[in-house]
Write an enzyme that holds these catalytic residues in place. Sequence first.
Site, PDB file in Angstrom:
ATOM      1  N   ASP A   1      39.597  36.273  40.286  1.00 31.12           N
ATOM      2  CA  ASP A   1      40.849  36.376  39.534  1.00 31.12           C
ATOM      3  C   ASP A   1      41.943  35.675  40.347  1.00 31.12           C
ATOM      4  O   ASP A   1      42.106  34.456  40.241  1.00 31.12           O
ATOM      5  CB  ASP A   1      41.148  37.860  39.286  1.00 31.12           C
ATOM      6  CG  ASP A   1      42.382  38.072  38.427  1.00 31.12           C
ATOM      7  OD1 ASP A   1      42.860  37.109  37.802  1.00 31.12           O
ATOM      8  OD2 ASP A   1      42.883  39.217  38.377  1.00 31.12           O
TER       9      ASP A   1
ATOM     10  N   LYS B   1      31.073  45.788  45.551  1.00 29.17           N
ATOM     11  CA  LYS B   1      29.800  46.232  45.015  1.00 29.17           C
ATOM     12  C   LYS B   1      29.415  45.399  43.788  1.00 29.17           C
ATOM     13  O   LYS B   1      28.269  45.372  43.371  1.00 29.17           O
ATOM     14  CB  LYS B   1      29.899  47.708  44.578  1.00 29.17           C
ATOM     15  CG  LYS B   1      30.449  48.612  45.666  1.00 29.17           C
ATOM     16  CD  LYS B   1      30.789  50.008  45.037  1.00 29.17           C
ATOM     17  CE  LYS B   1      31.598  50.820  46.030  1.00 29.17           C
ATOM     18  NZ  LYS B   1      32.127  52.036  45.372  1.00 29.17           N
TER      19      LYS B   1
HETATM   20  P1  IMP Z   1      40.729  38.598  43.243  1.00 26.32           P
HETATM   21  O1  IMP Z   1      40.873  38.859  44.718  1.00 26.32           O
HETATM   22  O2  IMP Z   1      42.023  38.808  42.522  1.00 26.32           O
HETATM   23  O3  IMP Z   1      40.120  37.257  42.942  1.00 26.32           O
HETATM   24  O4  IMP Z   1      39.847  39.754  42.675  1.00 26.32           O
HETATM   25  C1  IMP Z   1      38.465  39.706  42.601  1.00 26.32           C
HETATM   26  C2  IMP Z   1      37.939  41.118  42.424  1.00 26.32           C
HETATM   27  O5  IMP Z   1      38.755  41.825  41.508  1.00 26.32           O
HETATM   28  C3  IMP Z   1      36.549  41.120  41.821  1.00 26.32           C
HETATM   29  O6  IMP Z   1      35.561  41.220  42.807  1.00 26.32           O
HETATM   30  C4  IMP Z   1      36.580  42.375  40.989  1.00 26.32           C
HETATM   31  O7  IMP Z   1      36.196  43.469  41.772  1.00 26.32           O
HETATM   32  C5  IMP Z   1      38.016  42.571  40.603  1.00 26.32           C
HETATM   33  N1  IMP Z   1      38.299  42.101  39.236  1.00 26.32           N
HETATM   34  C6  IMP Z   1      39.032  41.048  38.853  1.00 26.32           C
HETATM   35  N2  IMP Z   1      39.073  40.917  37.521  1.00 26.32           N
HETATM   36  C7  IMP Z   1      38.326  41.935  37.039  1.00 26.32           C
HETATM   37  C8  IMP Z   1      37.957  42.355  35.702  1.00 26.32           C
HETATM   38  O8  IMP Z   1      38.317  41.761  34.668  1.00 26.32           O
HETATM   39  N3  IMP Z   1      37.157  43.454  35.617  1.00 26.32           N
HETATM   40  C9  IMP Z   1      36.720  44.144  36.699  1.00 26.32           C
HETATM   41  N4  IMP Z   1      37.036  43.788  37.965  1.00 26.32           N
HETATM   42  C10 IMP Z   1      37.833  42.697  38.131  1.00 26.32           C
END
Ligand code: IMP
Length: 179
Positions: free
Chosen positions: A101, A42
Site C-alpha cells: 500500500d 503473517k
Molecule cells: P504498507 O506498509 O502501507 O505498504 O502496508 C503493507 C501492509 O499493510 C500489508 O502487509 C498488509 O498487512 C497491510 N494492508 C495494506 N492494505 C491492506 C488491505 O487492503 N487489507 C489488509 N491489509 C492491508
Amino acid sequence: MDDFVQEVLLSHEEIVAICERLGKQIRADYGNKRVVLVGLLKGSIPFLAELIKHIPGELELDFIHASSYVGTLSSGAVVILKDMTTRVEGRDLLLVEDIIDTGLTLKEVTNLLKERGAASIEICTLLDKPEGRTVNGVNPKYIGKSIPNKFVVGFGLDYNEIYRNLDYVGVLKESIYKH
Ligand code: IMP
Ligand code: MG
C-alpha cells in the site's frame, strides 16, 4: 461469496494461475541460483505456500515480521517483531508480501537487509495498490495483480487478524469496519 464480502477480486483459481505465472518468471530470472524467499509475516503465508509449488529448483525460505498497521489505517512506524535467522550477507533475497500500500513496510525492511549486505533484493507481491504509495523506491518486480485503493481481505490478508483463512481475495464490506 461470504456475507461480509462486497466483491470478489481474485478467485482461488485466479490466485493459482498468478502463482504459476510468477513462479515460472522467478525461476527464469534467477536461472540456477538459489534464491532466499523471505515471507513477511503473517499475511504472505498462503501466497508463499502456493507460490513455491511453482518455482522449480533450489530455494530457501525465511520469515520476517515487520508491522506498521493497526486496523485499516497505516500508523507510519515500522517495528521488527520477529527477525530472520538466515545470514543475509551475499545472498539473493526475494521478499514475498501479500499487499503493498504505502510501501513503508517494505522500504524499511529493504533498507535493513541492504545494510546487512544482501547481494540482491527483489519484491514479489500478490497485490499492489499503486495509488496508496507514499514512499519512493518500492518497485515490486513481481506483481500478481494491481488493484484500486479498497480494503481487501482473504488469502492471508486480515482485518484485525480475521479473514486470513479465505481461499480467495475480496473487498470487505464497509459496514464491517465503519460504525
Ligand atoms: P504498507 O506498509 O502501507 O505498504 O502496508 C503493507 C501492509 O499493510 C500489508 O502487509 C498488509 O498487512 C497491510 N494492508 C495494506 N492494505 C491492506 C488491505 O487492503 N487489507 C489488509 N491489509 C492491508
Ligand atoms: Mg499485514
